[in-house]
Design an enzyme around this catalytic site. Structure first.
Site, mmCIF file in Angstrom:
data_model
loop_
_atom_site.group_PDB
_atom_site.id
_atom_site.type_symbol
_atom_site.label_atom_id
_atom_site.label_comp_id
_atom_site.label_asym_id
_atom_site.label_seq_id
_atom_site.Cartn_x
_atom_site.Cartn_y
_atom_site.Cartn_z
ATOM 1 N N GLU A 257 0.830 -1.210 0.000
ATOM 2 C CA GLU A 257 0.000 0.000 0.000
ATOM 3 C C GLU A 257 0.865 1.262 0.000
ATOM 4 O O GLU A 257 0.543 2.248 -0.651
ATOM 5 C CB GLU A 257 -0.955 0.008 1.192
ATOM 6 C CG GLU A 257 -2.087 -0.999 1.089
ATOM 7 C CD GLU A 257 -2.974 -0.786 -0.133
ATOM 8 O OE1 GLU A 257 -3.025 0.338 -0.653
ATOM 9 O OE2 GLU A 257 -3.600 -1.758 -0.578
ATOM 10 N N TYR B 242 -7.135 6.161 3.934
ATOM 11 C CA TYR B 242 -7.201 5.110 2.909
ATOM 12 C C TYR B 242 -6.326 3.908 3.300
ATOM 13 O O TYR B 242 -6.799 2.757 3.303
ATOM 14 C CB TYR B 242 -6.758 5.633 1.518
ATOM 15 C CG TYR B 242 -6.409 4.473 0.638
ATOM 16 C CD1 TYR B 242 -7.406 3.666 0.100
ATOM 17 C CD2 TYR B 242 -5.070 4.085 0.438
ATOM 18 C CE1 TYR B 242 -7.109 2.537 -0.632
ATOM 19 C CE2 TYR B 242 -4.758 2.961 -0.278
ATOM 20 C CZ TYR B 242 -5.786 2.187 -0.814
ATOM 21 O OH TYR B 242 -5.476 1.051 -1.513
ATOM 22 N N ASP C 146 -9.870 5.179 -2.699
ATOM 23 C CA ASP C 146 -8.710 5.688 -3.437
ATOM 24 C C ASP C 146 -9.210 6.177 -4.794
ATOM 25 O O ASP C 146 -10.420 6.228 -5.029
ATOM 26 C CB ASP C 146 -7.621 4.603 -3.572
ATOM 27 C CG ASP C 146 -8.024 3.520 -4.572
ATOM 28 O OD1 ASP C 146 -9.229 3.423 -4.889
ATOM 29 O OD2 ASP C 146 -7.137 2.790 -5.031
#
Ligand code: SF4
Length: 361
Positions: A46, A129, A147
């Protein structure tokens, strides 16, 4: 959304089961049921995927995990090595924050990654997020994500024509991302929304004919799929000029370390100054280097999201590898091969290639 939520999630998950990409931080689709993802792998992926394409990230992810296979090894690493492995991915604060997060997990959570959003949000560099992605994908928590891909899919499914960057629309989209979560397989559902945005509901040419959730899509029903979400006009990015001096003595070059804060923080580079004067004199005046007259060997251009750089690159020689006066940053004399061991901003990697004859001058 034009049909029921349960049909939407069932159709999306069925599509995901068949069409998801095989990615190194994802479980293989043939993995035994109940197998958990490695939360550390999810966190690293991520961090790397922010502002960066999947295809670019994959080789970086493999190298990073090979060198730092777990949170402890990352927490214990020298920051320069972390930056070196990140070199070329850009947005280096992500690498620094990832290591700071690893240190905090080791010190505050006995090396076990927390799974709840509110705990993840306390870690450096982790926003709403990333916290939602790690919590739902690695721990199965029922939390939403938003996102760029999810935002686009939701705007189209619900036919939202307002500017998605506006705060009220953002609020609405986070709310929708939460409302549509299924009771089970939340991590897969969130991944499926992102995957749909990446593979089918793309920014420029949504492939509605093969979309698994086309029956639910308001934008398609209204013929608006190419106009939603609303796009802001791109602002022109300022062009910044720099002069870089590749100062050589024998087979070694003079390099300096960038400040600990700001762009390319802590990385190493050839001597670089703002290009606001006569390049032939600039080198001698600020740093009192007794070098030969610099000769221009090339121009390197580098574009970031908010600005573009143009580096005019000069080469010059010194007879003695002296420490320059007036150079406030840490400096070293190193060979090009030794430079390769240090984290360098991408434009300076290209300057090394220029000096090695690997780029046209
Ligand atoms: S039907 Fe088209 S616009 Fe709607 S979600 Fe699917 S790909 Fe996107």
């Amino acid at each position: 959304m034009r049909k029921s939520l349960s049909t939407f999630s069932r159709q999306l998950l069925q599509w995901f089961d068949l069409h998801q990409r095989t990615l190194p931080w994802r479980l293989n689709r043939n993995a035994p049921p109940g197998t958990r993802l490695n939360p550390y792998h999810v966190l690293v992926s991520e961090a790397m995927l922010q502002q960066t394409q999947v295809s670019t990230v994959i080789p970086y992810f493999h190298r990073f995990i090979e060198r730092f296979p777990n949170l402890n090894s990352l927490a214990d690493a020298h920051e320069q090595e972390v930056l070196r492995l990140w070199q070329g991915l850009g947005y280096y604060s992500r690498a620094k924050n990832l290591q700071l997060a690893a240190k905090k997990i080791v010190s505050d959570h006995a090396g076990q990654m927390p799974g709840k959003v509110d705990e993840l949000l306390k870690l450096p560099g982790i926003g709403r997020y990333t916290a939602g992605a790690v919590s739902s994908i690695a721990f199965g928590q029922r939390v939403p994500i938003l996102d760029g891909n999810v935002l686009r899919v939701l705007c189209r499914i619900d036919g939202i024509q307002d500017d998605p960057k506006n705060s009220p629309t953002q609020k609405l989209l986070w709310k929708r991302a939460e409302e549509i979560l299924p009771r089970e397989r939340v991590g897969d559902f969130n991944s499926a929304l992102m995957e749909l945005g990446a593979l089918v509901c793309t920014a420029r040419s949504p492939q509605c004919l093969v979309c698994p959730v086309s029956a639910h899509c308001q934008a398609l029903a209204d013929g608006m799929q190419d106009r939603i979400p609303l796009r802001r006009k791109a602002k022109s990015t300022p062009l910044v000029h720099r002069h870089t001096f590749c100062v050589r003595c024998g087979d070694r070059y003079l390099i300096e370390q960038r400040p600990a804060k700001g762009r390319w923080a802590g990385m190493w580079q050839f001597i670089t100054i703002e290009a606001d004067g006569d390049s032939s004199r600039l080198l001698q005046t600020p740093y009192s280097l007794r070098a030969s007259v610099p000769r221009k060997i090339g121009v390197i251009e580098h574009a970031l999201t908010h600005r573009r750089y143009q580096f005019e690159v000069f080469a010059c020689e010194m007879k003695r590898a002296a420490t320059p006066k007036g150079l406030e940053r840490p400096s070293k004399w190193v060979t090009l091969a030794e430079m390769d061991q240090r984290p360098l901003p991408r434009p300076h990697v290209r300057m090394v290639e220029l000096l090695n004859g690997e780029l046209p001058s």
